[in-house]
Structures are given as structure tokens and as C-alpha cells.
Design a protein around this motif. Structure first.
Motif, PDB file in Angstrom:
ATOM      1  N   VAL A  53      -6.441  79.943  85.805  1.00  0.00           N
ATOM      2  CA  VAL A  53      -7.107  81.075  85.156  1.00  0.00           C
ATOM      3  C   VAL A  53      -8.607  80.841  85.089  1.00  0.00           C
ATOM      4  CG1 VAL A  53      -7.366  82.323  82.983  1.00  0.00           C
ATOM      5  CG2 VAL A  53      -5.081  81.760  83.820  1.00  0.00           C
ATOM      6  N   ARG A  54      -9.018  79.638  84.733  1.00  0.00           N
ATOM      7  CA  ARG A  54     -10.449  79.330  84.661  1.00  0.00           C
ATOM      8  C   ARG A  54     -11.107  79.472  86.032  1.00  0.00           C
ATOM      9  NH1 ARG A  54      -8.335  74.890  81.601  1.00  0.00           N
ATOM     10  NH2 ARG A  54      -8.567  75.295  79.355  1.00  0.00           N
ATOM     11  N   ALA A  55     -10.437  78.965  87.063  1.00  0.00           N
ATOM     12  CA  ALA A  55     -11.010  79.013  88.407  1.00  0.00           C
ATOM     13  C   ALA A  55     -11.128  80.448  88.904  1.00  0.00           C
ATOM     14  CB  ALA A  55     -10.156  78.192  89.365  1.00  0.00           C
ATOM     15  N   ILE A  56     -10.145  81.275  88.608  1.00  0.00           N
ATOM     16  CA  ILE A  56     -10.130  82.654  89.096  1.00  0.00           C
ATOM     17  C   ILE A  56     -11.011  83.554  88.236  1.00  0.00           C
ATOM     18  CG2 ILE A  56      -8.647  84.681  89.435  1.00  0.00           C
ATOM     19  CD1 ILE A  56      -6.352  82.637  90.028  1.00  0.00           C
ATOM     20  N   GLY A  57     -10.970  83.337  86.921  1.00  0.00           N
ATOM     21  CA  GLY A  57     -11.678  84.237  86.007  1.00  0.00           C
ATOM     22  C   GLY A  57     -13.149  83.961  85.858  1.00  0.00           C
ATOM     23  N   GLY A  58     -13.517  82.681  85.910  1.00  0.00           N
ATOM     24  CA  GLY A  58     -14.923  82.317  85.819  1.00  0.00           C
ATOM     25  C   GLY A  58     -15.617  82.881  84.596  1.00  0.00           C
ATOM     26  N   GLU A  59     -16.804  83.450  84.806  1.00  0.00           N
ATOM     27  CA  GLU A  59     -17.647  83.897  83.704  1.00  0.00           C
ATOM     28  C   GLU A  59     -17.150  85.177  83.040  1.00  0.00           C
ATOM     29  OE1 GLU A  59     -21.600  84.192  85.161  1.00  0.00           O
ATOM     30  OE2 GLU A  59     -21.861  82.019  85.397  1.00  0.00           O
ATOM     31  N   ARG A  60     -16.145  85.811  83.616  1.00  0.00           N
ATOM     32  CA  ARG A  60     -15.628  87.029  82.996  1.00  0.00           C
ATOM     33  C   ARG A  60     -14.694  86.729  81.824  1.00  0.00           C
ATOM     34  NH1 ARG A  60     -17.138  91.569  85.345  1.00  0.00           N
ATOM     35  NH2 ARG A  60     -15.648  92.797  84.121  1.00  0.00           N
ATOM     36  N   LEU A  61     -14.418  85.464  81.589  1.00  0.00           N
ATOM     37  CA  LEU A  61     -13.510  85.085  80.518  1.00  0.00           C
ATOM     38  C   LEU A  61     -14.278  84.517  79.334  1.00  0.00           C
ATOM     39  CD1 LEU A  61     -10.720  83.369  82.629  1.00  0.00           C
ATOM     40  CD2 LEU A  61     -10.935  85.778  81.980  1.00  0.00           C
ATOM     41  N   ALA A  62     -13.915  84.967  78.149  1.00  0.00           N
ATOM     42  CA  ALA A  62     -14.535  84.423  76.945  1.00  0.00           C
ATOM     43  C   ALA A  62     -13.970  83.056  76.618  1.00  0.00           C
ATOM     44  CB  ALA A  62     -14.315  85.380  75.768  1.00  0.00           C
ATOM     45  N   SER A  63     -12.650  82.887  76.828  1.00  0.00           N
ATOM     46  CA  SER A  63     -12.001  81.610  76.532  1.00  0.00           C
ATOM     47  C   SER A  63     -10.673  81.534  77.257  1.00  0.00           C
ATOM     48  CB  SER A  63     -11.776  81.443  75.016  1.00  0.00           C
ATOM     49  OG  SER A  63     -10.906  82.460  74.529  1.00  0.00           O
ATOM     50  N   VAL A  64     -10.251  80.306  77.551  1.00  0.00           N
ATOM     51  CA  VAL A  64      -8.934  80.029  78.134  1.00  0.00           C
ATOM     52  C   VAL A  64      -8.358  78.837  77.392  1.00  0.00           C
ATOM     53  CG1 VAL A  64      -7.605  79.501  80.196  1.00  0.00           C
ATOM     54  CG2 VAL A  64      -9.724  80.809  80.403  1.00  0.00           C
ATOM     55  N   ASP A  65      -7.233  79.036  76.722  1.00  0.00           N
ATOM     56  CA  ASP A  65      -6.590  77.963  75.967  1.00  0.00           C
ATOM     57  C   ASP A  65      -5.172  77.770  76.473  1.00  0.00           C
ATOM     58  OD1 ASP A  65      -8.745  77.498  74.189  1.00  0.00           O
ATOM     59  OD2 ASP A  65      -8.140  79.232  73.001  1.00  0.00           O
ATOM     60  N   SER A  66      -4.764  76.521  76.627  1.00  0.00           N
ATOM     61  CA  SER A  66      -3.371  76.224  76.961  1.00  0.00           C
ATOM     62  C   SER A  66      -2.691  75.614  75.738  1.00  0.00           C
ATOM     63  CB  SER A  66      -3.271  75.269  78.159  1.00  0.00           C
ATOM     64  OG  SER A  66      -3.852  74.026  77.862  1.00  0.00           O
ATOM     65  N   LEU A  67      -1.456  75.998  75.516  1.00  0.00           N
ATOM     66  CA  LEU A  67      -0.721  75.516  74.348  1.00  0.00           C
ATOM     67  C   LEU A  67      -0.126  74.138  74.572  1.00  0.00           C
ATOM     68  CD1 LEU A  67       1.157  78.809  73.360  1.00  0.00           C
ATOM     69  CD2 LEU A  67      -1.053  77.962  72.519  1.00  0.00           C
ATOM     70  N   LEU A  68       0.209  73.823  75.823  1.00  0.00           N
ATOM     71  CA  LEU A  68       0.887  72.564  76.138  1.00  0.00           C
ATOM     72  C   LEU A  68      -0.104  71.612  76.777  1.00  0.00           C
ATOM     73  CD1 LEU A  68       4.137  74.148  77.612  1.00  0.00           C
ATOM     74  CD2 LEU A  68       3.739  73.355  75.290  1.00  0.00           C
ATOM     75  N   GLY A  69      -0.447  70.578  76.056  1.00  0.00           N
ATOM     76  CA  GLY A  69      -1.475  69.658  76.527  1.00  0.00           C
ATOM     77  C   GLY A  69      -0.926  68.445  77.242  1.00  0.00           C
ATOM     78  N   GLU A  70      -1.755  67.438  77.346  1.00  0.00           N
ATOM     79  CA  GLU A  70      -1.425  66.201  78.062  1.00  0.00           C
ATOM     80  C   GLU A  70      -0.187  65.538  77.464  1.00  0.00           C
ATOM     81  OE1 GLU A  70      -3.493  61.846  79.064  1.00  0.00           O
ATOM     82  OE2 GLU A  70      -4.406  63.237  77.618  1.00  0.00           O
ATOM     83  N   GLY A  71       0.768  65.186  78.321  1.00  0.00           N
ATOM     84  CA  GLY A  71       1.941  64.449  77.890  1.00  0.00           C
ATOM     85  C   GLY A  71       2.980  65.265  77.148  1.00  0.00           C
ATOM     86  N   VAL A  72       2.788  66.583  77.049  1.00  0.00           N
ATOM     87  CA  VAL A  72       3.727  67.437  76.313  1.00  0.00           C
ATOM     88  C   VAL A  72       4.843  67.906  77.252  1.00  0.00           C
ATOM     89  CG1 VAL A  72       4.004  69.613  75.081  1.00  0.00           C
ATOM     90  CG2 VAL A  72       1.990  68.188  74.665  1.00  0.00           C
ATOM     91  N   ASP A  73       6.065  67.827  76.772  1.00  0.00           N
ATOM     92  CA  ASP A  73       7.232  68.250  77.546  1.00  0.00           C
ATOM     93  C   ASP A  73       7.512  69.729  77.273  1.00  0.00           C
ATOM     94  OD1 ASP A  73       9.755  68.768  78.583  1.00  0.00           O
ATOM     95  OD2 ASP A  73      10.604  66.856  77.968  1.00  0.00           O
ATOM     96  N   PRO A  74       7.302  70.619  78.250  1.00  0.00           N
ATOM     97  CA  PRO A  74       7.478  72.054  77.992  1.00  0.00           C
ATOM     98  C   PRO A  74       8.923  72.460  77.757  1.00  0.00           C
ATOM     99  CG  PRO A  74       7.094  71.672  80.317  1.00  0.00           C
ATOM    100  CD  PRO A  74       6.862  70.359  79.623  1.00  0.00           C
ATOM    101  N   HIS A  75       9.882  71.650  78.228  1.00  0.00           N
ATOM    102  CA  HIS A  75      11.288  71.977  78.036  1.00  0.00           C
ATOM    103  C   HIS A  75      11.695  71.889  76.560  1.00  0.00           C
ATOM    104  CE1 HIS A  75      11.960  71.788  82.388  1.00  0.00           C
ATOM    105  NE2 HIS A  75      11.276  70.661  82.379  1.00  0.00           N
ATOM    106  N   LEU A  76      11.017  71.029  75.811  1.00  0.00           N
ATOM    107  CA  LEU A  76      11.409  70.745  74.433  1.00  0.00           C
ATOM    108  C   LEU A  76      10.436  71.283  73.393  1.00  0.00           C
ATOM    109  CD1 LEU A  76      12.552  67.021  74.880  1.00  0.00           C
ATOM    110  CD2 LEU A  76      13.946  69.100  75.030  1.00  0.00           C
ATOM    111  N   TYR A  77       9.240  71.668  73.821  1.00  0.00           N
ATOM    112  CA  TYR A  77       8.181  72.038  72.872  1.00  0.00           C
ATOM    113  C   TYR A  77       8.497  73.362  72.182  1.00  0.00           C
ATOM    114  CZ  TYR A  77       3.523  72.905  70.991  1.00  0.00           C
ATOM    115  OH  TYR A  77       2.451  73.138  70.152  1.00  0.00           O
ATOM    116  N   LYS A  78       8.344  73.380  70.852  1.00  0.00           N
ATOM    117  CA  LYS A  78       8.522  74.596  70.073  1.00  0.00           C
ATOM    118  C   LYS A  78       7.161  75.038  69.545  1.00  0.00           C
ATOM    119  CE  LYS A  78      13.239  73.476  68.628  1.00  0.00           C
ATOM    120  NZ  LYS A  78      14.167  73.263  67.482  1.00  0.00           N
ATOM    121  N   PRO A  79       6.831  76.313  69.683  1.00  0.00           N
ATOM    122  CA  PRO A  79       5.511  76.779  69.251  1.00  0.00           C
ATOM    123  C   PRO A  79       5.325  76.635  67.747  1.00  0.00           C
ATOM    124  CG  PRO A  79       6.936  78.641  69.763  1.00  0.00           C
ATOM    125  CD  PRO A  79       7.658  77.419  70.217  1.00  0.00           C
TER     126      PRO A  79
END
Length: 333
Positions: A53-79
Motif C-alpha cells: 500500500v505504501r509503495a503504490i499509494g505514496g504521497e496520496r496517503l495520510a497514513s498506513v498502519d498494519s495491525l500484525l507486526g513483527e513475529g505475530v502469528d496471523p492465524h491466532l491473533y485476535k484484534p
């Protein structure tokens, strides 16, 4: 005691539902009044999608946040409640889909009912390009980012989602996508080059869980995950013995640990191989369900796949520069 735990679980769920309702009401008015023009606030589930998203959106984006960070298992993560709040503040939410974020389902349903824009980029891939999860009937393998050529198609869906939300930025998003896709094609060509040098008898990838099916299909490997496609499944003693038997019979020199999965089963396979007189070593860590540390090369999608291809090639008898494609590009590590 069970009654108390059940009541706590109910109250926790009720609290989350209440939070969704309250935050939706609080944010609905400003969002409804907001212009569709950039800059957009985008929230993604995985860091791999956020990188694109950052690479494609560039300066047209105010912010890009990901919920699942380094070392996080997406299969088990609960929001968490903080995650819900971030998604409600976003103009666009982009997930992988294909049941990767299975623990998010109730939250996603609530977000859609509250009028949020939610896109699952990988679910728009043609069904004949998807691999099946052998452990679950009619369930696809969600790890599509492991094949760079397939990931380019997922990124096309990201581009289209941004354009749909911000039509005025179409030309900018198209340029960003084309530039990013060209870099990924270069990465794919590099991976094919260094992995092709691995001897045929060693072209077996043994990992903590079965996240590398698309990688294996793209580059001509067999792949053995000690656990299944989802880390929710546990490997029993019989499965570990099966993997030991294969490693010994094929004289596989290395097994790989993953950044987001426990190395317990990997160590059990190594110990079993040692008892059988075979030297199976644990190679450098590779990335499966999450990228490296933010701000590092491995903390980008290109760096993640570059690291994996380079590490696998060197560990299984191929040849690759120590710093991979990164060294050829002359970028920082």
C-alpha cells in the motif's frame, strides 16, 4: 470456576461489541462528511500488504498502519480494542482474506455493518491459482505472498481498492503499482536464479508449518511443514517421526525455523535425526507469516522474500551472494 470464566468471556465479547457500536457512532458523522479525495488513512491486517500500500499509494496517503507486526502469528491473533479503534478511524481497511485472519471474523462483520470499506485483496485471485489446505476440505492456503508473481496480482487488487476510494488518484496509483510490480518481477527472477542451483535431491524445504506451498510451486521444491497450513494445528509424535524419516532418507542438510512460529517442533526433528545418525542443522531463520523488524530491509516485502530465497539457497547447497539481491541493488541492510 467454569461459570466465572464463561461469564468473563461473555462480558469481554459484549464489551467489544459495545465498543464497536460506540466508536462507529462517534466516527460515522465525520467519515460520512469526509471527501473521497486523498489523503487516505489505510489500515491493513498484515505488514506485507501495508508495504505494498505504501509503495503504490505514496504521497496520496495520510497514513498506513498494519495491525500484525513483527513475529505475530496471523492465524491466532485476535484484534484488540485498540485495533478496532484504528480500523474505525480508517478510510479503507485491506486484509489478505482466504481465512488467514480467522480470529477477526466477528470484528470484520461488525465493521461492515457499521459502513466501513473493507477489501480482502487475495480473495480476488482466480480459484485455479490457489492451493488447497490439505487439512481442511474446501479451505484455500492463504499464504499467497510467498509467490512474488502471484503477489503482483494481489497488489493489483490493492491498486484497484485505492482507486475506488480515491478516483482522482488513479494515475498516481497506477504508476506506483507499475513501479512496485517491476521491482517484484526483478525479485522473482533473482529467486529463480539462485534457487535453481540447489541439487535436485536437496530440493525439499522442511519448515515449522506449511506456509511455503506457493513458494515451492513457484520454484520447484517439495515442502514439508511439521504443522499444517494453520498454526492452530499441533504436530504429534507420529508427524515428527515422519519428518525425521524423510530428512534422514533424503539426507536433507538443513531445516528452517520461522520468525512467527515456535521452534519446538523443529528442535524435535533435529534431535530425532541426530539419534538416527544424520546431521540436520537448523539454518538461519526465514520469514513466513510476518516480515522482519520495521525499518530494516527484511522489514519490507522485497527484503523478506530476498532473505528467504538467499538463505534457502545457501543452506541447501546452492550459491547466492551473502546479502542476496540487496547486495546487487546496493541498498542498506
Amino acid at each position: 470456576m467454569a461459570v466465572i470464566r464463561g461469564r468473563r468471556a461473555f462480558l469481554g465479547l459484549a464489551g467489544m461489541v459495545f465498543l464497536l457500536g460506540a466508536l462507529a457512532a462517534a466516527w460515522m458523522a465525520p467519515v460520512a462528511a469526509q471527501s473521497e479525495a486523498a489523503p487516505l488513512r489505510v489500515v491493513t491486517t498484515t505488514a506485507m500488504i501495508a508495504d505494498g500500500v505504501r509503495a503504490i499509494g505514496g504521497e496520496r496517503l495520510a497514513s498506513v498502519d498494519s495491525l500484525l507486526g513483527e513475529g505475530v502469528d496471523p492465524h491466532l491473533y485476535k484484534p484488540t480494542r485498540a485495533d478496532v479503534a484504528r480500523m474505525l478511524r480508517a478510510d479503507l481497511i485491506i486484509g489478505n482474506g482466504l481465512q488467514l485472519e480467522a480470529q477477526f471474523q466477528d470484528t470484520f462483520d461488525q465493521l461492515v455493518r457499521s459502513g466501513r470499506s473493507l477489501v480482502f485483496a487475495a480473495e480476488r485471485l482466480p480459484k485455479d491459482r490457489l492451493l488447497a489446505d490439505a487439512a481442511y476440505q474446501n479451505k484455500p492456503d492463504p499464504h499467497v505472498w510467498m509467490d512474488p508473481d502471484l503477489w503482483i496480482e494481489v497488489m493489483a487488487q490493492v491498486r484497484d481498492a485505492l482507486v475506488a476510494k480515491d478516483p482522482a488518484g488513479q494515475a498516481s496509483y497506477t504508476r506506483g503499482y507499475e513501479n512496485y510490480a517491476e521491482r517484484i518481477r526483478g525479485l522473482s527472477a533473482y529467486a529463480k536464479s539462485v534457487l535453481s542451483g540447489i541439487p535436485p535431491e536437496r530440493r525439499v524445504l522442511i519448515t515449522a508449518h506449511d506456509a511455503f506451498g506457493y513458494f515451492a510451486r513457484a520454484y520447484g521444491f517439495g515442502v514439508i511443514g511439521i504443522q499444517g497450513v494453520s498454526t492452530e494445528s499441533e504436530a504429534g509424535l507420529r508427524r515428527i517421526e515422519e519428518v525425521v524419516e524423510l530428512a534422514v532418507a533424503r539426507k536433507i542438510p538443513a531445516i528452517f525455523v520461522e520468525a512467527s512460529v515456535s521452534d519446538r517442533n523443529v528442535k524435535a526433528v533435529v534431535e530425532g535425526s541426530t539419534r538416527r545418525g544424520h546431521d540436520l542443522r537448523i539454518a538461519a531463520q526465514i520469514y513466513s507469516d510476518s516480515m522482519g523488524t520495521p525499518g530494516t530491509y527484511e522489514g519490507t516485502y522485497l527484503g523478506m522474500i530476498d532473505h528467504n530465497a538467499t538463505t534457502i539457497a545457501r543452506a541447501l547447497g546452492g550459491e547466492a551472494p551473502e546479502r542476496g539481491l540487496n547486495s546487487r541493488l546496493g541498498t542498506g541492510s
